[in-house]
Scaffold this active site. Structure first.
Site, PDB file in Angstrom:
ATOM      1  N   LYS A 240      77.069 113.504  24.889  1.00 52.23           N
ATOM      2  CA  LYS A 240      76.564 112.506  24.276  1.00 52.23           C
ATOM      3  C   LYS A 240      74.669 113.294  24.336  1.00 52.23           C
ATOM      4  CE  LYS A 240      77.461 108.364  26.800  1.00 52.23           C
ATOM      5  NZ  LYS A 240      77.923 107.818  27.963  1.00 52.23           N
TER       6      LYS A 240
ATOM      7  N   GLY B  84      83.351  97.999  34.849  1.00 50.26           N
ATOM      8  CA  GLY B  84      83.761  97.814  33.124  1.00 50.26           C
ATOM      9  C   GLY B  84      83.141  98.992  32.565  1.00 50.26           C
TER      10      GLY B  84
ATOM     11  N   THR C 243      85.484  95.198  23.085  1.00 44.46           N
ATOM     12  CA  THR C 243      84.033  95.077  23.629  1.00 44.46           C
ATOM     13  C   THR C 243      82.661  95.024  23.069  1.00 44.46           C
ATOM     14  OG1 THR C 243      85.280  95.601  26.253  1.00 44.46           O
ATOM     15  CG2 THR C 243      82.841  95.084  25.850  1.00 44.46           C
TER      16      THR C 243
HETATM   17  N1  HSE Z   1      81.517 105.331  30.520  1.00 47.04           N
HETATM   18  C1  HSE Z   1      80.586 105.544  29.737  1.00 47.04           C
HETATM   19  C2  HSE Z   1      79.775 105.406  30.635  1.00 47.04           C
HETATM   20  C3  HSE Z   1      80.383 104.559  29.030  1.00 47.04           C
HETATM   21  O1  HSE Z   1      80.103 105.740  32.248  1.00 47.04           O
HETATM   22  O2  HSE Z   1      78.440 105.780  30.601  1.00 47.04           O
HETATM   23  C4  HSE Z   1      79.522 104.547  27.901  1.00 47.04           C
HETATM   24  O3  HSE Z   1      79.710 105.370  26.658  1.00 47.04           O
END
Ligand code: HSE
Length: 430
Positions: free
Chosen positions: A205, A187, A13
Site C-alpha cells: 500500500k 475477518g 466479501t
Molecule cells: N489485511 C488487510 C488489513 C485488509 O489488515 O488491513 C485490507 O487490505
C-alpha cells in the site's frame, strides 16, 4: 446514453458489497453519472454457493472469457485477488478495451505501472482507490485534492490487522498469538496473515501511495520492511514509560528528488494523531509543503467500506466514458527513480541493550555512540532480571541509518554488551 455494462470478477466479501451498493444507491448513482449502470456477468469459482446478496443466476459464470472477451461489457471490476493470473486476465481485458476498477493492492504493487501504461495506450481507465485503506479515499485525495501541492511526507497506518494487534497488546496486555487469532476471526486479517504481520501488505500500500504522491516510479523492492513479530510486551512498556506508543507505520518521504519508503514498528508520541488510531482502523497522515498537516481516517477494510471506494471509482470511469476522456487517469512519472542512501535517511531511534552492570560499562557504550556523533534525547538505566546485568534504554536525536548501523555493529563488538534487545524508529516529533 446506453446502459454501462459491468463484469464483476469475484463475489466474496468485497464483491458482495459492490452488488449491494450498486443496488441500494442506484438512484443516486444514476443521477450523478447520468446513465444506468448494470452488472451483466459475475465471475465466480462455485456456481452453486449460497450468496449473501440477491443476484440473477444467469449473471454467474466460471469462465473469465464471458467477461473479458464479452463485447457487451464496458468495465471490469476486479475484486477476486491474486497476482499473476489476475494480471493476465486484466491485460486481456484492457486489450479488449475494457476499463478496469480493482481493489487488488497485491497486483497493483507488482504490476500496477505496467497495467496503467497499457490502459493508457488502449485509452482505458484503470482506477484502484479501494486498494489502499479501503473506505478512505486516499489515492484520490493525493491525485486530485492535493494535486497542486508538493507532498513531502506520508505516514500511514494502512494495515488494520497489525493495528488491531498492537492496540490489544498495548491497551490490554494481551499476547500476540491470541490477538492475531481474534483478528482472523473478525475477518480483516489476510488468508495468510504473514503478509499482514511481516509488513508486506502495508509495504504494497505504501508503494502505491508513494508513487502517486511523489510522481516517481517506486517498486515494492524499494520499501524497507520490518513486521511486528519481534515486538515484546517489555518493548511496549518501555515505550509507554517514555510517553510513546508503538505502531506499525508506513513512512514515505521525499527530499531533493530522492525518496525513502519504509514499513516498520515505530514509536510515536502518545498524543500524535496516528497514535490515537485504535483497533483495525486505518489513517494516513500527509504533510504537504503548502497545505501543511492533513490526516485521513476511516475503515481500512470490510465489505461496504471497500465497496464504496470501488463503486466511486466505477462512477468516475463512467463519467470519463460519457465525457470521452477515458485513458487520461494515468500520468507518467515526473521524476527519475532516486532513493535516499543510508547517509541521507534520518530518524530518531529507540535502542534497548542488556549490559554488564560494572564500572566503566556505560562509558564504553557512550563512546561507541559518540565516535559516530550520535547524541541522546533520553536515557534510562534499570536493573536487569539477573544479577550484575542492567538494561539501558535510549532514544537518540535524529541520526542517519548509516550512523545507526555502524553504532549497532560496534556495540556488538563490546564485551560489556550482552545483547542488543531491540531497536525501533521514533517519528512524529519534528
Ligand atoms: N489485511 C488487510 C488489513 C485488509 O489488515 O488491513 C485490507 O487490505
Amino acid at each position: 446514453m446506453k446502459k454501462i455494462q459491468v463484469g464483476l470478477c469475484g463475489l466474496g466479501t468485497v464483491g458482495t458489497g459492490v452488488v449491494k451498493v450498486l443496488e441500494d444507491h442506484q438512484e443516486q448513482i444514476k443521477h450523478k453519472v447520468g446513465c444506468e449502470i448494470e452488472i451483466s456477468k459475475i465471475l465466480v469459482s462455485n456456481l452453486e454457493k449460497t450468496r449473501d446478496v440477491v443476484i440473477k443466476q444467469d449473471w454467474l459464470t466460471i469462465d473469465p472469457a464471458d467477461l473479458v472477451d464479452n463485447p457487451e461489457i464496458d468495465v471490469i471490476i476486479e475484486v477476486m485477488g491474486g497476482i499473476e493470473d489476475t494480471n493476465q486476465l486484466l491485460e486481456r481485458a484492457i486489450r479488449n478495451k475494457k476499463h478496469i476498477v480493482t481493489a487488488n493492492k497485491d497486483l497493483m504493487a507488482v504490476h500496477g505501472q505496467k497495467l496503467l501504461r497499457l490502459a493508457k495506450e488502449n485509452k482505458c481507465d484503470i482506477l484502484y482507490d479501494a486498494s489502499v485503506a479501503g473506505g478512505i479515499p486516499i489515492l484520490r485525495s493525493l491525485s486530485d485534492g492535493l494535486a497542486s501541492d508538493h507532498i513531502q511526507k506520508i505516514m500511514g497506518i494502512v494495515n488494520g490487522t497489525t493495528n488491531y494487534i498492537m492496540t490489544k497488546m498495548t491497551d490490554e496486555g494481551l499476547p500476540f498469538d491470541e490477538v492475531l487469532e481474534e483478528a482472523q476471526a473478525l475477518g480483516f486479517a489476510e488468508a495468510d496473515p504473514t503478509s499482514d504481520v511481516d509488513g508486506l501488505d502495508a509495504a504494497r500500500k505504501m508503494t502505491l501511495l508513494a508513487n502517486i504522491a511523489f510522481r516517481m516510479e517506486l517498486n515494492l523492492e524499494d520499501v524497507h520492511m520490518v513486521g511486528i513479530r519481534g515486538i515484546t510486551q517489555e518493548d511496549i512498556n518501555f515505550a509507554e514509560s517514555l510517553d510513546y506508543t508503538i505502531k506499525l507505520i508506513g513512512i514515505a518521504s521525499m527530499q531533493d528528488g530522492k525518496a525513502e519508503v519504509t514499513v516498520e514498528p515505530t514509536l510515536l508520541p502518545k498524543d500524535h494523531p496516528l497514535a490515537l488510531v485504535k483497533n483495525e482502523y486505518n489513517a494516513v497522515y500527509v504533510y504537504g509543503e503548502a497545505v501543511g498537516e492533513t490526516m485521513f481516517y476511516g475503515p481500512g477494510a470490510g465489505s461496504l467500506p471497500t465497496a464504496t471506494a470501488v463503486v466511486s471509482d466505477l462512477m468516475e470511469v463512467v463519467k470519463n466514458i460519457r465525457l470521452g476522456i477515458s485513458g487520461n487517469t494515468y500520468i507518467d512519472p515526473q521524476f527519475d527513480h532516486h532513493l535516499k542512501s543510508d547517509s541521507e535517511k534520518f530518524s530518531r531511534q529507540f535502542i534497548r541493550l542488556e549490559v554488564e552492570d560494572q564500572a566503566g560499562a556505560f562509558q564504553e557504550i557512550t563512546n561507541v555512540f559518540s565516535d559516530e556523533k550520535v547524541s541522546f534525547a533520553k536515557i534510562l538505566q534499570l536493573p536487569g532480571d539477573r544479577e550484575k546485568i542492567a538494561e539501558i534504554v535510549m532514544v537518540t536525536h535524529k541520526i542517519s541509518r548509516e550512523q545507526l548501523l555502524k553504532s549497532l555493529a560496534n556495540l556488538k563488538g563490546l564485551d560489556v554488551v550482552k545483547r542488543l534487545i531491540s531497536h525501533y524508529r521514533v517519528d512524529g516529533e519534528e
